[in-house]
Design an enzyme around this catalytic site. Structure first.
Site, mmCIF file in Angstrom:
data_model
loop_
_atom_site.group_PDB
_atom_site.id
_atom_site.type_symbol
_atom_site.label_atom_id
_atom_site.label_comp_id
_atom_site.label_asym_id
_atom_site.label_seq_id
_atom_site.Cartn_x
_atom_site.Cartn_y
_atom_site.Cartn_z
ATOM 1 N N HIS A 1 38.840 41.674 29.904
ATOM 2 C CA HIS A 1 39.461 41.837 31.219
ATOM 3 C C HIS A 1 39.976 40.176 31.611
ATOM 4 O O HIS A 1 39.764 39.150 31.618
ATOM 5 C CB HIS A 1 38.567 42.151 32.540
ATOM 6 C CG HIS A 1 39.393 42.628 33.391
ATOM 7 N ND1 HIS A 1 40.083 42.039 34.261
ATOM 8 C CD2 HIS A 1 39.561 44.011 33.963
ATOM 9 C CE1 HIS A 1 40.618 42.628 35.381
ATOM 10 N NE2 HIS A 1 40.304 43.831 35.023
ATOM 11 N N ASP B 1 38.351 50.500 32.343
ATOM 12 C CA ASP B 1 39.442 51.536 31.950
ATOM 13 C C ASP B 1 38.994 52.190 30.501
ATOM 14 O O ASP B 1 39.367 53.205 30.401
ATOM 15 C CB ASP B 1 40.583 50.576 31.530
ATOM 16 C CG ASP B 1 41.384 50.009 32.581
ATOM 17 O OD1 ASP B 1 41.399 50.422 33.702
ATOM 18 O OD2 ASP B 1 41.513 48.817 32.516
#
Length: 432
Positions: free
Chosen positions: A310, A367
């Site tokens: 991330h 995600d």
């Protein structure tokens, strides 16, 4: 935010002139240099493409520490909220600053439930879109269209009108999103039901059909609720900054949220979980896992792993742990035998054990898991970002409200480093 008593000094090496800039501090997090007087003192601006080192506002909603893997909403860790709260309670918290008591929670839940219906004329907007239009294109358009239904009573200077507009948006966004989905499927719209909670209602609006009864599975509704909580707000990201910038001009909240949806649509932002499914489709089968992991390791190969690591969280995404447990609960409940989901679980196992992933801190992020869950629930990938928008509307409208109520807020006006031609004289067309 308050002054710390510290200062930093900017020294012009040619003249030796020093400019003192005060240092400000928040509740937690790094201190900031107050550069508001910089241009007046020096005639210079700062240069920060992407605003990665620039604080654009003062906010009390969300705090992120990417190095430690911390995400707080109004001081509450996201893990606690996801496990112990529900989405509307988190919405109330973001909007109002404190968790509701029993009476406040009941009033807020009822108000949102009673505002979930949309004007019947709004369904005609959907018929104007091509049948194969992307659901995000539809959602962006109809959200902006809400301002034509609720423009007159929306006085952003009136706290009561801000509250009404905020509740309308939170209530109606799942209805608009479900209608976008149904339109893309060629199925009739489902009206919201007041006997269901927020997540249950959204699932029935998406998946119920007139030909048969539909009963919401509590495990799936709980998973949907957690997805909404985990995506509710994430500090000053691209779409949130877009909402704030649009709102700084005094634009009505429906237009501001439509602008946020447009920003979220980008694949580098809200489209990440859609990219995860595209990646899994490209891999196709567990037998090709080693081949694609080697491609990901090769810097010269264009293939990239989506759903791992991330930009903000450098060690782990605190939302991912909650989402991982939910993902396995959903897959276990549904008992799905899907080769693509088998690829996803194999890839997850590899990422948690393989030294390359560990060294690069390429942990599965929110995600990765949310994309798998949404596929298991039956949503097409084109709906993934729409679902993100449903959740993030709460954060957007809370950020908008906070900005409007900030007495120091000014209209957004970023500066630039001009690199075009210097002054030159116009030449007549015949002489060029």
């Amino acid at each position: 935010m308050s002054e710390t008593g510290k200062s930093v000094f900017l020294v012009d090496k040619q003249t030796g002139v020093e400019t003192e800039l005060p240092v400000m501090g928040g509740t937690i997090g790094p201190e900031v240099v107050d550069i508001r007087s910089l241009y007046g003192s020096t005639g210079m601006f700062t240069y920060d493409p992407g605003y990665g080192a620039t604080g654009s506002c003062e906010s009390g909603l969300t705090y992120i520490d990417g190095e430690k893997g911390v995400l707080l909403h109004r001081g509450y860790p996201i893990e606690q909220l996801a496990e112990q709260s529900d989405f509307l309670e988190v919405a109330y918290l973001l909007l109002n600053g404190e968790l509701p008591n029993v009476a406040e929670k009941a009033e807020f839940d009822e108000a949102i439930t009673k505002h979930t219906m949309v004007h019947e004329q709004l369904s005609q907007f959907y018929r104007g879109f091509r049948r194969d239009a992307h659901p995000m294109a539809i959602l962006c358009g109809v959200t902006g269209a809400l301002s034509s239904f609720y423009h007159d009573p929306t006085d952003i200077a009136d706290p009561k009108q801000r509250m009404i507009a905020s509740r309308r948006l939170i209530a109606k966004m799942p209805t608009l999103a479900a209608m976008a989905y149904k339109y893309s499927m060629g199925q009739p719209f489902n009206y919201p039901r007041n006997d269901l909670n927020y997540a249950e209602n959204f699932l029935q609006m998406c998946f119920a059909v007139p030909a048969e009864d539909y009963e919401v599975d509590p495990v799936l509704a709980k998973a949907m609720d957690k997805i909404l909580i985990l995506h509710a707000d994430h500090e000053q990201n691209a779409s949130t900054s877009t909402v704030r910038l649009a709102g700084s001009s005094g634009a009505n909240p429906f237009a501001c949220i439509a602008a946020g949806i447009a920003s979220l649509w980008g694949p580098a932002h809200g489209g990440a979980n859609e990219a995860v499914l595209d990646m899994l489709n490209e891999i196709g089968d567990k037998s090709r896992m080693a081949e694609y992991v080697n491609k990901a390791r090769d810097k010269n190969d264009p293939f990239r792993l989506f759903g791992f690591g991330h930009r903000v969280y450098k060690n782990f995404d605190p939302r991912a742990k909650v989402m991982r447990e939910t993902c396995h609960e959903v897959l276990g409940k549904l008992g799905i035998n899907d080769p693509l989901l088998e690829v996803a679980m194999e890839l997850e196992d590899l990422a948690l054990k393989d030294q390359y992933f560990i060294d690069k801190k390429l942990y599965p992020n929110v995600d990765f898991y949310s994309g798998i869950i949404l596929k298991a629930l039956g949503f097409p990938t084109s709906m993934f970002t729409v679902l993100f928008a449903v959740a993030r509307t709460v954060g957007w409208i809370s950020q908008w409200k906070e900005m409007i109520e900030d007495p120091t807020q000014r209209i957004g006006r970023p500066r630039q480093l001009y690199t075009g031609p210097s002054v030159r004289d116009y030449k007549d067309l015949s002489s060029r």
